[in-house]
Design an enzyme around this catalytic site. Structure first.
Site, mmCIF file in Angstrom:
data_model
loop_
_atom_site.group_PDB
_atom_site.id
_atom_site.type_symbol
_atom_site.label_atom_id
_atom_site.label_comp_id
_atom_site.label_asym_id
_atom_site.label_seq_id
_atom_site.Cartn_x
_atom_site.Cartn_y
_atom_site.Cartn_z
ATOM 1 N N GLU A 65 0.681 -1.492 0.319
ATOM 2 C CA GLU A 65 -0.135 0.000 -0.042
ATOM 3 C C GLU A 65 1.090 1.102 0.148
ATOM 4 O O GLU A 65 0.530 2.192 -0.568
ATOM 5 C CB GLU A 65 -1.146 0.332 0.714
ATOM 6 N N HIS B 158 -4.518 -9.385 1.717
ATOM 7 C CA HIS B 158 -5.233 -8.109 0.713
ATOM 8 C C HIS B 158 -3.940 -7.328 0.326
ATOM 9 O O HIS B 158 -3.799 -6.828 -0.911
ATOM 10 C CB HIS B 158 -6.308 -7.194 1.671
HETATM 11 P P1 NAD Z 1 -5.717 -8.009 10.224
HETATM 12 O O1 NAD Z 1 -6.038 -6.666 11.323
HETATM 13 O O2 NAD Z 1 -6.017 -9.047 10.318
HETATM 14 O O3 NAD Z 1 -4.089 -8.218 10.911
HETATM 15 C C1 NAD Z 1 -2.620 -9.090 11.008
HETATM 16 C C2 NAD Z 1 -2.356 -10.276 11.872
HETATM 17 O O4 NAD Z 1 -1.305 -8.848 12.157
HETATM 18 C C3 NAD Z 1 -3.513 -10.638 12.362
HETATM 19 O O5 NAD Z 1 -3.922 -11.947 12.280
HETATM 20 C C4 NAD Z 1 -3.669 -9.453 13.696
HETATM 21 O O6 NAD Z 1 -4.120 -10.617 15.396
HETATM 22 C C5 NAD Z 1 -1.678 -9.525 13.482
HETATM 23 N N1 NAD Z 1 -1.420 -7.797 14.206
HETATM 24 C C6 NAD Z 1 -2.023 -6.497 13.829
HETATM 25 N N2 NAD Z 1 -1.553 -6.314 14.901
HETATM 26 C C7 NAD Z 1 0.348 -7.149 15.197
HETATM 27 C C8 NAD Z 1 1.110 -6.411 15.890
HETATM 28 N N3 NAD Z 1 1.959 -5.471 16.156
HETATM 29 N N4 NAD Z 1 2.269 -7.518 15.772
HETATM 30 C C9 NAD Z 1 1.870 -9.174 15.699
HETATM 31 N N5 NAD Z 1 0.172 -8.814 15.076
HETATM 32 C C10 NAD Z 1 -0.189 -8.457 15.125
HETATM 33 O O7 NAD Z 1 -5.535 -7.447 8.717
HETATM 34 P P2 NAD Z 1 -4.896 -5.894 8.106
HETATM 35 O O8 NAD Z 1 -3.797 -6.171 6.918
HETATM 36 O O9 NAD Z 1 -4.260 -4.607 8.799
HETATM 37 O O10 NAD Z 1 -5.758 -4.857 7.375
HETATM 38 C C11 NAD Z 1 -6.776 -5.751 6.670
HETATM 39 C C12 NAD Z 1 -8.174 -5.531 6.610
HETATM 40 O O11 NAD Z 1 -8.145 -4.176 6.327
HETATM 41 C C13 NAD Z 1 -9.076 -6.782 6.034
HETATM 42 O O12 NAD Z 1 -10.397 -6.584 6.259
HETATM 43 C C14 NAD Z 1 -9.099 -5.219 4.614
HETATM 44 O O13 NAD Z 1 -10.975 -5.173 3.624
HETATM 45 C C15 NAD Z 1 -9.377 -3.650 5.481
HETATM 46 N N6 NAD Z 1 -9.020 -2.608 5.008
HETATM 47 C C16 NAD Z 1 -9.898 -1.556 5.458
HETATM 48 C C17 NAD Z 1 -9.663 -0.227 4.516
HETATM 49 C C18 NAD Z 1 -10.354 1.103 4.837
HETATM 50 O O14 NAD Z 1 -9.340 2.324 3.933
HETATM 51 N N7 NAD Z 1 -10.907 0.712 6.000
HETATM 52 C C19 NAD Z 1 -8.303 0.405 3.798
HETATM 53 C C20 NAD Z 1 -7.774 -1.019 3.432
HETATM 54 C C21 NAD Z 1 -7.865 -2.206 3.906
#
Ligand code: NAD
Ligand code: GLY
Length: 377
Positions: free
Chosen positions: A192, A273
């Site tokens: 991203e 993603h």
């Molecule tokens: P996520 O929230 O599932 O986190 C990924 C993994 O990392 C999870 O297992 C979590 O428990 C773990 N984790 C989080 N922080 C950690 C840390 N500091 N140390 C160790 N482990 C950690 O995934 P993501 O990639 O953060 O987010 C993906 C989601 O975001 C999707 O649902 C997507 O649709 C959404 N999204 C939303 C927007 C928006 O504008 N609202 C933009 C992009 C993506």
């Protein structure tokens, strides 16, 4: 506020009465409570997080609230995209209501994009709108999902289809939290960051080419620069077009392709993603070269950078994915970005110059997909 505040950057999201700051720096978690306290009518917050984030970082956050003598009530959810469901929303809403959340309260979303999207939606719905703060803990959440107010859960018909715009009051991005993030999640979030350079800032993409390795190794200066730059670009676009009537769609560079790949892999751990965005960026440049809107050199350069970062540069590199171009295009037709029945693509006219197109010939898309499927991983 107690203690001295660590050096940080501030990015303002200029949305008039709903404007807010994004604070970016290493070690900010220790100051979170002092920053959240003035936003709460009652001296309390409900902290929504997941089990993995809680294991690594919840004690530090709770210590910060204790130091400010502010009550903090944790709600700890299982990790994973499955929480972004009607059942997950119901469970979280019940938990928040059981804690007697009130409209003047502030809810703290402490986690990745899943926690941020789900908590933001619950906050927007409960009592017709409760304020919330984002403390993003993944790279993807720090540069994208915690900023801009998009909240959502998934529906049977597709991803992020049930949601609303609900802006946070504050975002605190502590880059030190990323030290515990698995490398694969770091890389996914990095896609991203590259996206911002590719869509609107060639010099930033060049910086990414030079600094990707240090950034992925959690170098504090590289992370602060990349998160600040990404947030600055996103904040400017969101301030201009909060509800995605126009320019905000540029943030979807690589996403039409990416969502088709995610749909084909069942929105599962087979393809994160950010990984789908990485492949989507390469495909967007391949499409632009096919349409003679960007050069083949630019397309090769983007592909080389994505591959160098151990992200999937080609469809053939996505484990277990054997979809045909027709099937992937069928997924694109169901994408919520389709407009008046037309597919919308963000097409780069070179590195740093993305534009919105709703006139892309689908045979060109099919040729690009065919090549990416056929080429070796
Ligand atoms: P996520 O929230 O599932 O986190 C990924 C993994 O990392 C999870 O297992 C979590 O428990 C773990 N984790 C989080 N922080 C950690 C840390 N500091 N140390 C160790 N482990 C950690 O995934 P993501 O990639 O953060 O987010 C993906 C989601 O975001 C999707 O649902 C997507 O649709 C959404 N999204 C939303 C927007 C928006 O504008 N609202 C933009 C992009 C993506
Ligand atoms: N992640 C795209 C947006 O916030 O618009």
């Amino acid at each position: 506020m107690s203690g001295s505040m660590p050096a940080h950057e501030t990015v303002r999201v200029g949305l008039g009465a709903r404007a807010y700051d994004i604070l970016i720096g290493s070690g900010l978690l220790a100051t979170a409570a002092a920053r959240i306290k003035p936003l709460a009518r009652r001296n309390r917050t409900i902290v929504v997080t997941d089990e993995i984030v809680a294991r690594h970082h919840l004690t530090a956050l709770m210590d910060s609230f204790a130091a400010e003598e502010m009550e903090a009530l944790p709600v700890i959810l299982p990790p994973g995209e499955g929480q972004k469901s009607f059942a997950g929303l119901e469970r979280l809403s019940d938990a928040l209501l059981a804690l007697e959340v009130e409209r003047g309260d502030i809810i703290t979303a402490f986690g990745g994009g899943v926690i941020g999207d789900l908590t933001g939606l619950a906050a927007g719905l409960l009592k017709r709108g409760v304020d919330f703060v984002q403390i993003p803990t993944t790279l993807l959440a720090q540069v994208d999902s915690s900023v801009g107010g998009k909240t959502a859960i998934n529906a049977r018909a597709g991803k992020n289809l049930v949601g609303l715009f609900h802006q946070p009051r504050l975002v605190i991005a502590d880059t030190a939290l990323l030290k515990t993030l698995p490398p694969r999640e770091m890389r996914a979030g990095y896609a991203e960051i590259v996206k911002y350079g590719l869509l609107g800032d060639k010099a930033f993409f060049e910086w990414c080419e030079k600094k990707a390795a240090s950034l992925l190794a959690c170098d504090a200066a590289a992370l602060k620069n990349a998160v600040t730059h990404s947030c600055r670009m996103k904040a400017a676009i969101v301030a201009e077009d909060e509800r995605e009537q126009g320019r905000r769609a540029l943030l979807n560079l690589g996403h039409t392709f990416g969502h088709a790949l995610e749909a084909e892999t069942g929105y599962s751990d087979r393809l994160l993603h950010g990984e789908s965005v990485a492949t989507g960026l390469v495909l967007a440049f391949a499409l632009a070269a096919e349409l003679q809107l960007a050069s083949h050199d630019d397309a090769r350069r983007v592909e080389a950078h994505i591959a160098a970062c151990a992200l999937p540069a080609r469809i053939a590199g996505i484990a277990g994915l054997s979809a045909s171009p027709d099937k992937l295009i069928a997924h694109m037709r169901h994408d919520k970005k389709a407009k008046d029945g037309k597919l919308v693509f963000i097409v780069p006219h070179g590195i740093g110059d993305a534009r919105i197109h709703d006139d892309v010939p689908l045979d060109a898309v099919a040729r690009v997909l065919s090549r990416s499927i056929a080429l070796p991983a």
